[in-house]
Scaffold this active site. Sequence first.
Site, PDB file in Angstrom:
ATOM      1  N   ILE A 231     -47.919  46.120  59.424  1.00  0.00           N
ATOM      2  CA  ILE A 231     -47.359  46.279  58.124  1.00  0.00           C
ATOM      3  C   ILE A 231     -45.687  46.162  58.384  1.00  0.00           C
ATOM      4  O   ILE A 231     -45.070  46.860  59.187  1.00  0.00           O
ATOM      5  CB  ILE A 231     -47.404  47.703  57.828  1.00  0.00           C
ATOM      6  CG1 ILE A 231     -48.863  48.127  57.976  1.00  0.00           C
ATOM      7  CG2 ILE A 231     -46.894  47.947  56.606  1.00  0.00           C
ATOM      8  CD1 ILE A 231     -49.186  49.683  57.551  1.00  0.00           C
ATOM      9  N   ASP A 232     -45.041  45.282  57.719  1.00  0.00           N
ATOM     10  CA  ASP A 232     -43.661  45.146  57.847  1.00  0.00           C
ATOM     11  C   ASP A 232     -43.171  45.961  56.628  1.00  0.00           C
ATOM     12  O   ASP A 232     -43.396  45.793  55.517  1.00  0.00           O
ATOM     13  CB  ASP A 232     -43.226  43.688  57.635  1.00  0.00           C
ATOM     14  CG  ASP A 232     -43.887  42.721  58.859  1.00  0.00           C
ATOM     15  OD1 ASP A 232     -44.091  41.611  58.494  1.00  0.00           O
ATOM     16  OD2 ASP A 232     -43.798  43.488  59.918  1.00  0.00           O
ATOM     17  N   VAL A 233     -42.106  46.824  56.921  1.00  0.00           N
ATOM     18  CA  VAL A 233     -41.725  47.964  55.960  1.00  0.00           C
ATOM     19  C   VAL A 233     -40.294  47.741  55.974  1.00  0.00           C
ATOM     20  O   VAL A 233     -39.433  47.655  56.864  1.00  0.00           O
ATOM     21  CB  VAL A 233     -42.144  49.260  56.448  1.00  0.00           C
ATOM     22  CG1 VAL A 233     -41.586  50.187  55.460  1.00  0.00           C
ATOM     23  CG2 VAL A 233     -43.449  49.169  56.629  1.00  0.00           C
TER      24      VAL A 233
END
Lengths: 206, 254, 390
Positions: free
Chosen positions: B129-131
Amino acid sequence: MGINKITIVNYGMGNLGSIVNMFKRIGIETQVCDNAGGVAKAQKILLPGVGAFDAAMSRITAIEGMREILDQKVLVEKIPLLGICLGMQLLTDGSEEGQLPGLGYIPGETIRFPVSDELKVPHMGWNLIEEVNPNPLTKDLPEEPRFYFVHSYYVQVTNPYHRMATTNYGFDFDSVIQRDNLFGAQFHPEKSHKFGMKLLENFARL
Amino acid sequence: MLRTRVIPCLQLVNESLVKTVQFGKYGYIGDPINTVRIFNELEVDELCFLDIRATLEKRQPNFAILHQIANECFMPLSYGGGIRDAETARQILSIGFEKIVINTAAFANPALISEIASHSGAQSVIASIDVKKNLWGKYQVYSHDGTQKEYVDAVTWAVELERLGAGELLVTSMNREGTYTGYDTDMLRSISEVVNIPVIANGGAGSVQHIENAIRDGKASAVALGSMVVYQKKGMGVLVNFPDRVELEKTLAQ
Amino acid sequence: MEHNGIEKVNGKQICTRCIYDESVPSIRFDEKGVCNYCHMVDNLIEEYHTGKPEGDKTINELIEQIKKDGKGKQYDCIMGVSGGTDSSYMVYWALQHGLRPLAVHYDNTWNTAIATENIRKVLTKLKVDLFTHVINNKEADDIFKAFFIAGVPEIDASTDLALAETMYRAAAKYKVKYVLEGHSFIAEGISPLGKNYFDGKYIFSIHNKYGKLPMKTYPLMTFSKFIKWTALYRIKKIRPLWYIKYSKEDAKTFLEKEFGWQYYGGHHLENRMTSFFHSIYCPQKFNIDYRNNSLSASVRAGQMTREQAIEEYYNQPPYIEEELLSYFKKRLNLSDEEYDRIMNEPPKYWYQFPTYKKRFEQLRPFFYLLMKSNLVPRSFYMKYCFPVGH
């Protein structure tokens, strides 16, 4: 017995490439076999394994003559055999993961790790092994020997004399087992760089 | 007890090793195989390769390079970048990688994670997950190498990825990446507290202290290192390295 | 074997002091059979007072000047590092004398792990900062392949020139006026004024003709850049090893003990392109074996007997690292057939391609002035600004 070729049993489950590579790096010849005929000529056997217990047992027994030749080689001719990860679990009588019986070469059970908040399952990562009985596999390993583990089930041998090394993950479970010419390692030596290389070299030099 | 995993996370753009800052421009780090050989010498526990532009550039994973990498490494390997179907995942696992990393594909095809997990085991699937933390402090999820906003927040998406069968989560802070300012421990904790699978912290590490913070405050199970292992230090030259083992062990001791 | 006072090996006259033979370009023997290269080394030692009090005095004065000019700046000098003996020792030496160097490395992406690890060990312990330029590995391979296809000897010229350019860029960035180089004419000998030559235009020409990828990340030193760094920025080049007493053997032992530094056996194993150049390319395609350089130097320095050197050079082939050739072919995407075909093609030479050579010769007076101010090394002036017979 001296150094001889290692026959790696290919029953369709297990990362053989890495195992072959590591043996190659330490200068040991290997041969990958997917049939009973090839295994019949083996002088040392390596049984890899990644995946589910029943799937593995079915596949092995599905190969014509494989079960019989394995029994012959290890129980009668008593050539050395090393089971890795799932391969070690297959050596026991059975696993909670499946219904099928195991090979039964080393009396024991394969049991699921208890689920808890602190200790996640699978047991995944590097962990130390502690030698509890001297044995040729863990001889002369570099100090503080650690190996790469990834498994959701662990082995408990029936006879404590078959327990060679343990590893702690909440409690001590069997990480290296041996019964005469039969060996098991719960971890992945082929992914444990210098530690794995030394262990596989020990096996090759038996 | 189990050693906390400290994983160099290397970025590939096709056949070159690079390093981005905040998902922006990248600098060259060198030849992938030569770099892998150094990490072998340094005896790191695990390596992760991400082809960060594969999806954007509509490329398949570069199997030739992956073969070479797997042949060189004697420690666990994971790969992510452009994996869109189960067959590709299987191929990569059979080359000698322990785990595959899925990011963008999970949005269009969530079932992909379940499919790979059921065939190869949950432990072989890392959901990434890129946040990005926006101006209002909300943690927004992005796909396509941080270029496309997905309308879901990080915690919700993390829970969903676990439900789909991922074995681990790689959580990357886009704001912190390459900045040497430390991980976003608040973000990490908010995710670790609601999932049961291991969370790997990524983005921002600059020191062993940051690693400790990620474990202690962020409740991460493992940490990934990027700039820290390819540069001598912030703003200085490329020099492959790994934190001192003794210092790491002292810091990570329970 | 002596014959009429002239010593020969394999039918060729050989210097009575070092081991250069008559096939070395521009070699001449005096009445005692000593070659002009030995005399050149003697002359340099006399001129620079190498290892003598006057030499130490000169370098100490230079050091004071460097410190003075570096006041208030983050670093006072630039040092190129490769992981090798001389450059690694030089960093230590610089710190011992109170200098505040910035280490600079150009990574052509063919480094071995030993080289990178040596750099890391030395710089970490000495707490010296590192500046690097890393070329895109695919671009590096494209340039190397262009040179290989061209069939010219200078296959590693792009690395040498790029390092020089990178050092200048670092010097300019941090406003540093001095670049310290670890070149030692005693330890390395004098390179014969031979057929090899390179400059920015040469590299550009070869790549333009035989390369496929655009040159984007390669730091090309054009003529104007060269003038900018030397005449405009006035960045000086200093070679401390030309002045001080230095033993490569002692340096190696010290580095091993102090930093855990590792020696790669004298076979250029720090970088696989350099290895290929020395152990395969030059001997097999051009029939040139550069080991005579360092072996002659060792003999002149008394670190090896002439007999040992002759034995090693004339009776033993160059050491080839296992898998070096397969690595070379794999990186450059050459099949065995292509490799053999190209290796067997007749060689070409630099004068068959566009270069800046004429321009250097025409501007000789200008470069003479630069040399006098230490802005270009004497060896550069001699090699570039005078016509070379070919």
